[in-house]
Write a protein that holds these residues in place. Structure first.
Motif, PDB file in Angstrom:
ATOM      1  N   GLN A 135       0.822  -1.209   0.000  1.00 42.66           N
ATOM      2  CA  GLN A 135       0.000   0.000   0.000  1.00 42.66           C
ATOM      3  C   GLN A 135       0.861   1.267   0.000  1.00 42.66           C
ATOM      4  N   LEU A 155      -6.321   2.890   3.057  1.00 43.43           N
ATOM      5  CA  LEU A 155      -7.310   1.909   3.504  1.00 43.43           C
ATOM      6  C   LEU A 155      -7.282   1.729   5.025  1.00 43.43           C
ATOM      7  N   LEU A 207      -9.699   4.372   6.195  1.00 42.93           N
ATOM      8  CA  LEU A 207     -11.086   4.010   5.886  1.00 42.93           C
ATOM      9  C   LEU A 207     -11.552   2.873   6.795  1.00 42.93           C
ATOM     10  N   ALA A 208     -10.693   1.895   7.039  1.00 38.13           N
ATOM     11  CA  ALA A 208     -11.056   0.815   7.961  1.00 38.13           C
ATOM     12  C   ALA A 208     -11.287   1.356   9.363  1.00 38.13           C
ATOM     13  N   ILE A 235     -18.185   3.780   2.526  1.00 37.20           N
ATOM     14  CA  ILE A 235     -17.458   3.342   1.331  1.00 37.20           C
ATOM     15  C   ILE A 235     -17.991   4.053   0.088  1.00 37.20           C
ATOM     16  N   LEU A 291     -12.325   2.807  -5.590  1.00 38.89           N
ATOM     17  CA  LEU A 291     -12.062   1.586  -4.838  1.00 38.89           C
ATOM     18  C   LEU A 291     -12.591   0.438  -5.671  1.00 38.89           C
ATOM     19  N   ASP A 311      -9.535  -3.691  -3.584  1.00 35.60           N
ATOM     20  CA  ASP A 311      -9.445  -2.791  -2.435  1.00 35.60           C
ATOM     21  C   ASP A 311     -10.440  -3.180  -1.341  1.00 35.60           C
ATOM     22  N   LEU A 312     -11.672  -3.503  -1.734  1.00 39.56           N
ATOM     23  CA  LEU A 312     -12.688  -3.834  -0.736  1.00 39.56           C
ATOM     24  C   LEU A 312     -12.375  -5.166  -0.070  1.00 39.56           C
ATOM     25  N   LEU A 322      -9.799  -4.269   2.407  1.00 43.40           N
ATOM     26  CA  LEU A 322     -10.430  -3.504   3.482  1.00 43.40           C
ATOM     27  C   LEU A 322     -11.093  -4.436   4.489  1.00 43.40           C
ATOM     28  N   LEU A 359      -9.938  -4.923   8.568  1.00 46.23           N
ATOM     29  CA  LEU A 359     -10.781  -4.460   9.677  1.00 46.23           C
ATOM     30  C   LEU A 359     -10.481  -5.144  11.015  1.00 46.23           C
TER      31      LEU A 359
END
Length: 378
Positions: free
Chosen positions: A228, A268, A271-272, A301, A310, A314-315, A318, A322
């Motif tokens: 990343q 990420l 975002l997480a 998201i 994304l 990416d998801l 993610l 988490l």
């Protein structure tokens, strides 16, 4: 002028005495003598309920300012200035962040005795969620989408920021351990420089806990985490750190607050963290209620990818990230409570409920369903 009954948010979502004494009128007056712009203070309007530092809004002759005080064992002038440089960079790129005021000597962080202070402009807009705690799920999905998009906008603004990593671990959201090929070896290498955490972990079989709770998630995520792109991140993206233009669902974000957990990580990770903070009712676990709010996670998201793309890869990452994203901040809280506030009870909560408990929850049907919803949202 000050409320002697001021309480802070506790670890169980209750109200408890704060870790640090509230700011006083005399203390604020002494500090602000060194700041020519605001003028003399008239009164303290509000004390923050956040427990890890002391902060308040102060009405002065010429403005209302936000004053925040840290113990020198938590933040030095140098480590606080790291946050201020990042804020300045983002403001130069038109992020809506209150400015950090300089004193008469040009300093943004000031040490007085055992304390280190910072003074900010008052945030624009309405502080809709200022009484909310960081693990209280967001109920307004439009606000979640707006928050997701603003986070992506912050990441765009941070893309060319090249400062080195923070010089602190305590109460900072970092990702070196989870990105390392061997988190146990990486933490062992840190412990000689973190004697407070080392002292606490001597009574814990933490390598076993890492192997049991974290290793399966880490094995899936780590090869991709190492790839990343490095990015400075906010680290605590919860709606209580945002101000809004109104209380309506169509409100825009008027100010982004509190960069105390900011560090060099990757997008990420932030975002997480936002999903972990806003979309999981961690305090509901003891009641038997379902803690997962996948609609909030997916709204965050959706808002994020209105600004930054994304894809399915990416998801998928993610979702794998988490169960790991909280690890280093949980350890920093263990260190803070054990070595600085000397609360064994709170250190145990940080280790057992936060570090171990949150990771374990993702193995439950509810946790698995949330991760699957994220993977399928591509």
């Amino acid at each position: 002028m000050n409320d002697p009954l001021h309480l802070a948010h506790g670890l169980a979502g209750d109200h408890t005495p704060p870790d640090w004494p509230p700011l006083t009128a005399g203390e604020v007056a002494t500090l602000l003598r060194g700041y020519p712009a605001p003028g003399a203070p008239r009164r303290i309007d509000w004390h923050s309920p956040r427990p890890l530092s002391a902060a308040c809004l102060v009405e002065t002759e010429h403005a209302t300012v936000f004053v925040k005080r840290h113990h020198r064992s938590v933040r030095s002038v140098a480590t606080l200035t790291e946050e201020h440089r990042f804020i300045a960079h983002l403001r130069e790129r038109d992020m809506p962040i209150p400015g950090v005021l300089r004193d008469a000597q040009g300093r943004t962080a000031v040490a007085l005795g055992d304390w280190v202070y910072e003074v900010h402009e008052r945030a624009a807009g309405i502080d809709l969620y200022r009484e909310a705690i960081s693990w209280e799920p967001l109920s307004n999905l439009e606000h979640a989408r707006t928050a997701g998009r603003m986070l992506a906008t912050l990441h765009d603004a941070a893309a060319d920021y090249r400062a080195p990593q923070r010089d602190a671990h305590i109460l900072v959201a970092r990702s070196e351990l989870i990105a390392a090929p061997d988190p146990v070896a990486a933490l062992r290498a840190q412990l000689p420089q973190r004697p407070g955490l080392d002292d606490y972990l001597r009574e814990r079989d933490w390598p076993h806990d890492f192997a049991e709770l974290l290793a399966p998630w880490h094995a899936a995520a780590q090869p991709r985490l190492a790839q990343q792109p490095r990015l400075w991140t906010h680290g605590d993206w919860h709606v209580s750190n945002l101000c809004w233009s109104s209380g309506g669902s169509d409100a825009r974000i008027s100010a982004v607050l509190d960069f105390g957990l900011a560090a060099a990580n990757f997008a990420l990770f932030d975002l997480a963290t936002a999903i972990e903070r806003n979309a999981i009712a961690w305090l509901a676990l003891d009641t038997g209620r379902d803690a997962a709010h996948p609609d909030v996670a997916l709204a965050l998201i959706d808002g994020y990818r209105r600004q930054r793309p994304l894809d399915a890869t990416d998801l998928d990452l993610l979702a794998d990230l988490l169960p790991l994203v909280h690890v280093e901040f949980a350890l920093s809280e263990v260190e803070y409570y054990h070595a600085i506030t000397h609360s064994r009870a709170n250190a145990d909560v940080a280790y057992d409920t936060f570090l171990r408990g949150h990771a374990a929850w993702f193995g439950t049907p509810s946790g698995q369903a949330l991760l699957q919803a994220i993977r399928e949202h591509a």
